[in-house]
Design a protein around this motif. Structure first.
Motif, mmCIF file in Angstrom:
data_model
loop_
_atom_site.group_PDB
_atom_site.id
_atom_site.type_symbol
_atom_site.label_atom_id
_atom_site.label_comp_id
_atom_site.label_asym_id
_atom_site.label_seq_id
_atom_site.Cartn_x
_atom_site.Cartn_y
_atom_site.Cartn_z
ATOM 1 N N GLN A 280 1.864 -8.998 -4.983
ATOM 2 C CA GLN A 280 0.992 -9.636 -6.064
ATOM 3 C C GLN A 280 -0.177 -8.391 -6.231
ATOM 4 O O GLN A 280 -0.773 -8.708 -7.226
ATOM 5 C CB GLN A 280 0.037 -10.359 -5.168
ATOM 6 N N ARG A 281 0.081 -7.238 -5.731
ATOM 7 C CA ARG A 281 -0.708 -6.206 -6.048
ATOM 8 C C ARG A 281 -0.128 -4.825 -5.604
ATOM 9 O O ARG A 281 0.466 -4.902 -4.310
ATOM 10 C CB ARG A 281 -2.378 -6.209 -5.766
ATOM 11 N N ILE A 282 -0.320 -3.733 -5.917
ATOM 12 C CA ILE A 282 -0.028 -2.371 -5.375
ATOM 13 C C ILE A 282 -1.251 -1.467 -5.622
ATOM 14 O O ILE A 282 -1.804 -1.196 -6.538
ATOM 15 C CB ILE A 282 1.284 -1.605 -6.430
ATOM 16 N N ILE A 283 -1.466 -0.895 -4.181
ATOM 17 C CA ILE A 283 -2.455 -0.200 -3.830
ATOM 18 C C ILE A 283 -1.986 1.295 -3.801
ATOM 19 O O ILE A 283 -0.969 1.399 -2.982
ATOM 20 C CB ILE A 283 -3.311 -0.680 -2.683
ATOM 21 N N MET A 284 -2.444 2.195 -4.459
ATOM 22 C CA MET A 284 -1.770 3.738 -4.416
ATOM 23 C C MET A 284 -2.767 4.298 -4.202
ATOM 24 O O MET A 284 -3.880 4.709 -4.743
ATOM 25 C CB MET A 284 -1.184 3.911 -5.877
ATOM 26 N N GLY A 285 -2.679 5.032 -2.877
ATOM 27 C CA GLY A 285 -3.640 6.397 -2.370
ATOM 28 C C GLY A 285 -3.120 7.478 -2.189
ATOM 29 O O GLY A 285 -1.895 7.673 -2.510
ATOM 30 N N GLY A 286 -3.835 8.303 -1.511
ATOM 31 C CA GLY A 286 -2.955 9.725 -1.080
ATOM 32 C C GLY A 286 -3.715 10.619 -2.202
ATOM 33 O O GLY A 286 -4.299 10.347 -3.144
ATOM 34 N N GLY A 287 -3.413 11.907 -1.455
ATOM 35 C CA GLY A 287 -3.974 13.176 -2.446
ATOM 36 C C GLY A 287 -3.666 13.322 -3.817
ATOM 37 O O GLY A 287 -4.420 13.634 -4.548
ATOM 38 N N ILE A 288 -2.205 12.890 -4.109
ATOM 39 C CA ILE A 288 -1.929 12.959 -5.614
ATOM 40 C C ILE A 288 -2.438 12.108 -6.247
ATOM 41 O O ILE A 288 -2.834 12.329 -7.402
ATOM 42 C CB ILE A 288 -0.301 12.954 -5.605
ATOM 43 N N TYR B 273 0.943 -1.178 -0.063
ATOM 44 C CA TYR B 273 -0.215 0.051 -0.076
ATOM 45 C C TYR B 273 0.933 1.113 -0.091
ATOM 46 O O TYR B 273 1.498 1.379 1.012
ATOM 47 C CB TYR B 273 -0.934 0.051 1.102
ATOM 48 N N LEU B 274 0.788 1.974 -1.014
ATOM 49 C CA LEU B 274 1.519 3.324 -0.896
ATOM 50 C C LEU B 274 0.855 4.366 -1.078
ATOM 51 O O LEU B 274 -0.305 4.475 -2.022
ATOM 52 C CB LEU B 274 2.285 3.286 -2.471
ATOM 53 N N THR B 275 0.945 5.431 -0.259
ATOM 54 C CA THR B 275 0.544 6.694 -0.299
ATOM 55 C C THR B 275 1.222 7.782 -0.876
ATOM 56 O O THR B 275 2.514 7.974 -0.593
ATOM 57 C CB THR B 275 -0.045 7.017 1.070
ATOM 58 N N VAL B 276 0.857 8.487 -1.704
ATOM 59 C CA VAL B 276 1.354 9.495 -2.474
ATOM 60 C C VAL B 276 0.679 11.199 -2.241
ATOM 61 O O VAL B 276 -0.487 11.040 -2.743
ATOM 62 C CB VAL B 276 1.461 9.420 -4.083
ATOM 63 N N GLY B 277 1.086 11.693 -1.261
ATOM 64 C CA GLY B 277 0.580 12.930 -0.719
ATOM 65 C C GLY B 277 1.511 13.911 -0.307
ATOM 66 O O GLY B 277 2.610 14.233 -1.173
ATOM 67 N N THR B 278 1.294 14.667 0.650
ATOM 68 C CA THR B 278 2.174 15.618 1.327
ATOM 69 C C THR B 278 3.876 14.816 1.477
ATOM 70 O O THR B 278 4.573 15.738 1.253
ATOM 71 C CB THR B 278 1.960 15.856 2.810
ATOM 72 N N GLY B 279 3.761 13.415 1.831
ATOM 73 C CA GLY B 279 5.051 12.757 1.792
ATOM 74 C C GLY B 279 4.538 11.350 0.847
ATOM 75 O O GLY B 279 3.436 11.241 0.346
ATOM 76 N N ILE B 280 5.727 10.478 0.575
ATOM 77 C CA ILE B 280 5.130 8.979 0.489
ATOM 78 C C ILE B 280 5.687 7.913 1.245
ATOM 79 O O ILE B 280 6.835 8.142 1.532
ATOM 80 C CB ILE B 280 6.229 9.019 -0.975
ATOM 81 N N GLY B 281 4.690 7.292 1.407
ATOM 82 C CA GLY B 281 4.954 6.241 2.723
ATOM 83 C C GLY B 281 4.316 4.978 1.803
ATOM 84 O O GLY B 281 3.496 4.800 1.015
ATOM 85 N N GLU C 31 10.633 2.219 4.519
ATOM 86 C CA GLU C 31 10.540 3.832 4.466
ATOM 87 C C GLU C 31 10.604 3.892 2.692
ATOM 88 O O GLU C 31 11.519 4.211 2.083
ATOM 89 C CB GLU C 31 11.582 4.557 4.925
ATOM 90 N N MET C 32 9.417 3.239 2.221
ATOM 91 C CA MET C 32 9.507 3.239 0.730
ATOM 92 C C MET C 32 9.708 4.429 -0.011
ATOM 93 O O MET C 32 10.104 4.783 -1.111
ATOM 94 C CB MET C 32 8.236 2.523 0.235
ATOM 95 N N GLY C 33 8.989 5.651 0.571
ATOM 96 C CA GLY C 33 9.328 7.004 0.130
ATOM 97 C C GLY C 33 10.636 7.519 -0.273
ATOM 98 O O GLY C 33 11.015 8.352 -0.945
ATOM 99 N N HIS C 34 11.542 6.966 0.563
ATOM 100 C CA HIS C 34 12.966 7.405 0.239
ATOM 101 C C HIS C 34 14.026 6.700 -0.373
ATOM 102 O O HIS C 34 14.996 6.741 -0.067
ATOM 103 C CB HIS C 34 13.339 7.593 1.871
ATOM 104 N N ILE C 35 13.270 5.634 -1.141
ATOM 105 C CA ILE C 35 14.240 4.825 -2.031
ATOM 106 C C ILE C 35 14.854 5.835 -2.956
ATOM 107 O O ILE C 35 14.159 6.831 -3.237
ATOM 108 C CB ILE C 35 13.526 3.768 -2.630
ATOM 109 N N ARG C 36 15.989 5.544 -3.650
ATOM 110 C CA ARG C 36 16.709 6.494 -4.418
ATOM 111 C C ARG C 36 16.004 5.909 -5.918
ATOM 112 O O ARG C 36 15.851 4.693 -6.228
ATOM 113 C CB ARG C 36 18.181 6.391 -4.604
ATOM 114 N N ILE C 37 15.760 6.866 -6.986
ATOM 115 C CA ILE C 37 15.531 6.309 -8.321
ATOM 116 C C ILE C 37 16.154 7.221 -9.201
ATOM 117 O O ILE C 37 16.955 8.332 -8.804
ATOM 118 C CB ILE C 37 13.875 6.941 -8.555
#
Ligand code: ZN
Length: 305
Positions: free
Chosen positions: A228-236, A129-137, A154-160
């Motif tokens: 098996q699935r990625i759920i993406m929530g959050g304001g963005i 479950y990934l949230t993309v908003g004020t931060g990413i977690g 801390e998935m939001g802080h991986i390097r890309i």
């Protein structure tokens, strides 16, 4: 009747709920002010709405947090930059005031558990479950257990990979600059384009670039955790045009290497919004509370003192 309490403890608002699940829930939302005042409002809500029927409370909190029940600072928010909230114990004062067990985890692990119980991850045992908003977690369940480990993911802080020619924006993360959160969370959109994401039209070039950054992050997560699935929530992710862009770019980046029909043929069902919408977090907190009592089977190994 037994009632469960849930708290989605966010940096800007607390969502509290009492009930048994999505069909039976009473909610209150209030601003996150000082720790003492905010905790007192939560306690007052549970006393008023549940009284002696309250069996347990679950908390999914913004962080970083200490989710390790063996640690002396279990149940605390640790190093947050939010003024007044660093090293705030949530579990202790709430448990003492209400006299019930309190389960505790990250906001995103709670949301993952909610989606597993009632939403888009039912029947799966390994997903994100990934949230993309004020931060990413990111929260994750792996083999039927919420993932913790050293601290918590801390998935939001991986390097890309950062294509500086296409995107000269240096990134907004105070620790890393151009990590995933630094490039793709709300403050990065605002810093790069000079306007908040929700004010940019769907055809704005911000969105293909946003999808590029998110897809780069997802590919690393897919290759690491085999969800098996990625759920993406959050304001963005309320920007529905992002989903097809992200899905297509994930397929391109993986380039046919993962021979999984879920990715090759059914990616619309692989990268999805939360079925519980904005209630995933607080419902997940309710599910955490329920796990405290069912923890004999330790299926989710909730953090519990
Ligand atoms: Zn970072």
């Amino acid at each position: 009747m037994a009632l469960w309490g849930g708290i989605e403890a966010g940096g800007t608002k607390f969502v509290c709920a009492v009930g048994t699940g999505p069909g039976e829930l009473r909610e209150a939302r209030f601003a996150t002010t000082t720790p003492a005042e905010t905790i007192a409002r939560a306690v007052e809500f549970f006393r008023r709405e549940a009284g002696t029927a309250l069996v347990a409370v679950g908390i999914g909190s913004f962080g970083p947090v200490d989710p390790n029940p063996a640690s002396p600072t279990f149940g605390s928010i640790t190093s947050t930059p939010k003024p007044g909230w660093a090293h705030t114990d949530l579990v202790g004062p709430i448990g003492r005031a209400l006299g019930v067990p309190v389960a505790f985890d990250t906001d995103v692990n709670a949301a993952a558990l909610g989606e597993h119980r009632w939403g888009a991850a039912q029947g799966l045992d390994t997903f994100i479950y990934l949230t993309v908003g004020t931060g990413i977690g990111g929260g994750a369940m792996a083999n039927g257990r919420l993932l913790h480990g050293l601290l918590h993911p801390e998935m939001g802080h991986i390097r890309i990979p950062h294509d500086w020619a296409r995107d000269p924006y240096p990134g907004a993360c105070p620790y890393h600059g151009d990590c995933l959160e630094g490039l793709a969370a709300g403050p990065a959109l605002e810093g790069r384009w000079g306007a908040r994401g929700e004010t940019l039209p769907p055809e704005h070039p911000a969105w293909p670039l946003e999808a590029e950054h998110l897809a780069q992050g997802l590919v690393s997560l897919i290759c690491t955790l085999a969800p098996q699935r990625i759920i993406m929530g959050g304001g963005i992710m309320q920007q529905a045009q992002l989903f097809p862009l992200v899905r297509r770019r994930v397929q391109e980046l993986l380039n046919g290497y993962l021979q999984a029909p879920a990715i090759l043929d059914r990616i619309d069902e692989y990268i999805v919004p939360p079925a519980l919408g904005s209630r995933a977090g607080v419902l997940g907190a309710i599910a955490l509370a329920q796990e405290t009592i069912r923890s004999a089977d330790e299926q989710y190994s909730p953090a519990l003192r």
